[in-house]
Design an enzyme around this catalytic site. Structure first.
Site, PDB file in Angstrom:
ATOM      1  N   VAL A  17       0.868  -1.170   0.000  1.00  0.00           N
ATOM      2  CA  VAL A  17       0.000   0.000   0.000  1.00  0.00           C
ATOM      3  C   VAL A  17       0.910   1.227   0.000  1.00  0.00           C
ATOM      4  O   VAL A  17       1.872   1.291   0.772  1.00  0.00           O
ATOM      5  CB  VAL A  17      -0.917   0.031   1.237  1.00  0.00           C
ATOM      6  N   CYS A  18       0.620   2.185  -0.877  1.00  0.00           N
ATOM      7  CA  CYS A  18       1.314   3.469  -0.866  1.00  0.00           C
ATOM      8  C   CYS A  18       2.828   3.268  -1.005  1.00  0.00           C
ATOM      9  O   CYS A  18       3.299   2.588  -1.910  1.00  0.00           O
ATOM     10  CB  CYS A  18       0.943   4.201   0.416  1.00  0.00           C
ATOM     11  N   ALA A  19       3.613   3.852  -0.089  1.00  0.00           N
ATOM     12  CA  ALA A  19       5.068   3.767  -0.150  1.00  0.00           C
ATOM     13  C   ALA A  19       5.584   2.356   0.060  1.00  0.00           C
ATOM     14  O   ALA A  19       6.773   2.093  -0.181  1.00  0.00           O
ATOM     15  CB  ALA A  19       5.687   4.700   0.892  1.00  0.00           C
TER      16      ALA A  19
END
Length: 305
Positions: free
Chosen positions: A100-102
């Site tokens: 998720v995300c970074a």
């Protein structure tokens, strides 16, 4: 019992973790067996929002049916070599690794993005594209699946990712029930329109229609005679057809066809042949699937669409 292992990194965003964890936890509560684990490189893991977290230092033994998820974080918080090795090893053994995300950066450091399509938070896309030039960045989508590596955009998209993975394992009906328990939207493949068929047609208040939709969602790959659907709602065939069409603007058969088409498109995007995708969703051969795809294409390009 499949395990879902969350890798916690200092500075992680709480919703990156809590969203998918809630989805898999709710799935377990609904009878879809999952065992959740939380691991980190140190016992105390500070979140970016200030809530302190704790995690285990010892990873559970992983099997190919298990899932490893890396939530995103704020700032520069690279994973260590041992964590990168574990991510790569699990994927090499046939397991699925998600971010998720970074968290996509952790997958990149493990060598899992090279030669694959991926996505991440829109604020990180340019930097990630420069950092991993051998990967193919897909912008402005919720999530991307490529060869056992699943990456999602920022923050709340982790919920969409989790629902997608639940749907792949247990079917769209399971994902719809989990989404309903979380009071969120069910999502479809990130390369496709964000609101899936099930969700787009769930904004009504007709309980009998919802019951029939639940049945179709669970068994959309099977033949579903209209009289059996009507019996499940405790009404006659004509009454069901009238109520169903009034509630969602589609007949039960058309609704089932759209679910089949949506799932087939997902399989095609993952490399399935037209014939295999057609049979997987309940058609005898690819002719009906081709016909439905042409109809959907015409609907999208018509002036009224």
């Amino acid at each position: 019992m499949p395990k879902v292992v969350f890798v916690l990194v200092p500075g992680l965003h709480l919703l990156d973790l809590a969203g998918p964890a809630q989805a898999f936890s709710d799935a377990a509560a609904l009878g879809y067996e999952y065992e959740l684990h939380y691991v980190a490189e140190r016992l105390a893991v500070p979140s970016f929002q200030g809530v302190p977290l704790t995690a285990g230092l010892t990873w559970p033994r992983l099997e190919k049916d298990d899932l490893v998820v890396v939530p995103g974080w704020h700032g520069h918080s690279p994973i260590g070599e041992e964590t990168a090795r574990r991510l790569a090893a699990h994927h090499a053994s046939g397991g699925t690794v998600a971010s998720v995300c970074a968290g996509a950066d952790a997958l990149g450091r493990a060598g899992l993005l090279d030669g694959r399509r991926f996505t991440t938070h829109h604020d990180l896309q340019d930097a990630m594209a420069r950092r991993y030039p051998k990967a193919v960045l897909v912008r402005d989508v919720l999530y991307v699946t490529d060869g056992g590596v699943v990456t999602s955009a920022g923050i709340a998209s982790g919920i969409d990712l989790a629902l997608h993975l639940i749907a792949l394992r247990h079917g769209p009906g399971a994902a719809a029930r989990v989404a309903r328990s979380m009071v969120v939207y069910a999502r479809r493949n990130g390369d496709q329109p964000q609101a899936g068929v099930m969700l787009r047609h769930r904004g009504h208040l007709a309980d009998s229609v919802h019951r029939v939709q639940d049945l179709i969602d669970d068994r959309f790959t099977e033949p579903l005679p209209l009289d059996a659907l009507a019996a499940s709602a405790g009404v006659g065939v004509r009454t069901l057809t009238r109520r169903f069409t009034a509630a969602i603007g589609l007949t039960p058969l058309r609704y089932q066809q759209l679910l089949r088409l949506e799932r087939a498109e997902q399989l095609l995007s993952e490399g399935s042949t037209m014939e295999a995708a057609a049979r997987a969703v309940g058609f005898e051969d690819a002719r009906m699937l081709r016909r439905l795809r042409r109809r959907a294409s015409a609907d999208r390009t018509s002036p009224a669409s």
